[in-house]
Structure formats: C-alpha cells, structure tokens
Scaffold this active site. Sequence first.
Site, short mmCIF file in Angstrom:
data_model
loop_
_atom_site.label_atom_id
_atom_site.label_comp_id
_atom_site.label_asym_id
_atom_site.label_seq_id
_atom_site.Cartn_x
_atom_site.Cartn_y
_atom_site.Cartn_z
N TYR A 156 50.88 42.65 41.77
CA TYR A 156 51.36 43.89 42.38
C TYR A 156 51.66 44.91 41.27
CZ TYR A 156 54.54 47.01 44.95
OH TYR A 156 55.16 48.10 45.52
N LYS A 160 49.86 48.51 40.57
CA LYS A 160 50.63 49.75 40.59
C LYS A 160 50.56 50.48 39.25
CE LYS A 160 51.98 49.66 44.86
NZ LYS A 160 51.41 50.64 45.82
#
Length: 294
Positions: A156, A160
């Site tokens: 994640y 990002k």
Amino acid sequence: MENKTILITGTSSGMGEATAVLLAQSGYKVFAGVRSPAAMDKLNKLNIGNLYPIILDVTKVDDINHAFDLVKDTVGEIGLLAVINNAGNNYSVSTEFFDEEKARLLLDTHFWGMANLTKKFLPLLRKYGSKYPNQARIINVGSVGSISAFPFIQFYNAAKFAILGFTESLRLELAPFGVKAIVIVPGSVKTSIWKRTDDAVQESISKLTTEGKELYQYNIKQASKLSASMEKSGINPDNAAKVFKKALEDSNPPLKYFIGKDAKAVNFMVKYLPDSLRQSIVGMQLNFKSYTNR
C-alpha cells in the site's frame, strides 16, 4: 464553466461516495465508478440528479473503455473537467510471507489502474483544458502513506509513494495543456477500508506458518491496534469530500491537499524531523516486541 462533467472511481463507500454525492449536489455531472451492481443500486437509490453510477473496475481494460465511451458521448467537444482516481484496496502482511498475487492486485488497483485510466481520459481532459485553461483536473488519491510508511502495509505504501511521484511528474507534463494534476493526502478517515484492513490482517495471520505466527503475530496486531485507534479519531468522509471540492475549484491549486490534523502533523515531521527521530516516535507508538538478544 460549461458542461462540468467529472469521473470518479471507487465510489461505493467512504470518501469516494461522499465526494460523488457532494459534487453532484453542487451541480456537477458525476459519473461514479463502482465495481458491483449492488453498489450501483445503492447509489441509484439516493435519487440524486447528476449522479450516474457506472460499473468501473480500474483493473479491467474493458471497463475503462466502456466508461470512456459513455463519458465521451456525454461531453462531446467540450471535453471532461476532471478525473478523480480514488479506487483502492488494502493488503496487510509481513514481507517474509507475502502473497505475490494479492500484492500485485493492490498495485494494479492503486497504481496501474490509476495510470491506465488517466492515459485513456487525457484527450478529453486536454480538450477541456484548451477551452478553460487550468480548470481541467486530474485528482489522484494518495495517503499519509505517500510520505511516511507504516509497517505491514508495505505494498500500500509503495503504491501511494508511486502515486505521489507519478502525479508530480504528470503535473509538469500537462501544465502546457491547461490541466492541473493534484494529490489528495488523507490521514485517518472513517471509512470501510479500515474494516477491510482489519479483515485482511486477520486473514494474513491465519495463513502464517507456526514460525511466522511466533515471529510476526504480536507485532502485526500491535500495528493493527494503532491503526484502529487512529481511525476512531479520523475525519468524517463528508468533511473529506469538501477538500476534494476545494481541489477541484481552487483557481491555483497546489500539488498536495492534506486531509486531517494527523496528515498535516506527519507532513510536518517528514519536512522538519530527522528520519531516525520520526521513526523512533512511530516505534514508541507501535511498541513492538523485540526478537534480538533472545
């Protein structure tokens, strides 16, 4: 502005849904991408004029192409005002035991889906930018995890961080065409992604070997506990949606918009504290079990 049409992905819940609703109620024509017929029905039952739910899984080329055809037929020669790339998922796991298929799905959703959708819709955004300079927008949803990483959500964080770098590059690339690229950097928001993250944590722990549980189970639960405590004080999705609207309407938008005091605090620490001190602060909050000198 004429024909104020917007495409948003990931609108089945949370910030995406709240933003789609707010913008539709504010007079924008909003194509709201969801992945399931049930999510479409949920949005349709809101009976909001200007809100048009469509099936759009950003990992599927056919869905992107179909969405493009719908939007193109609607906007015509005026072009598309904005794309808001909000679709996302999560996967929490120790790096020693990650599943490549799940990790790739996360990256495909957050990053490659965003990149492919942006690529497809750029001609429509350029049309709008040529008629209304600096009004057309690409708004990509990053995270506080775009600037500071957290343990066990490494894929994640990787996605990002990549979104932030991609968007900054895109911002420079598209400036000559009157299109602004922006990153939204939310901290904790009260959204179902936290529940999905907790479910993912429990699933990951259940799949650990006996050795894996001995090594990582306690620390994974500590990280999950800290995330849950942050979520309880998180901002409401309706308030987060107001930041998206501001990013859409500001005449000279900055690269990054922060949502929540925690996101602003982390940004301050990243800018002004040494990495070692910042990580020590996070480490104290996590209170991990040490496996050295055993």
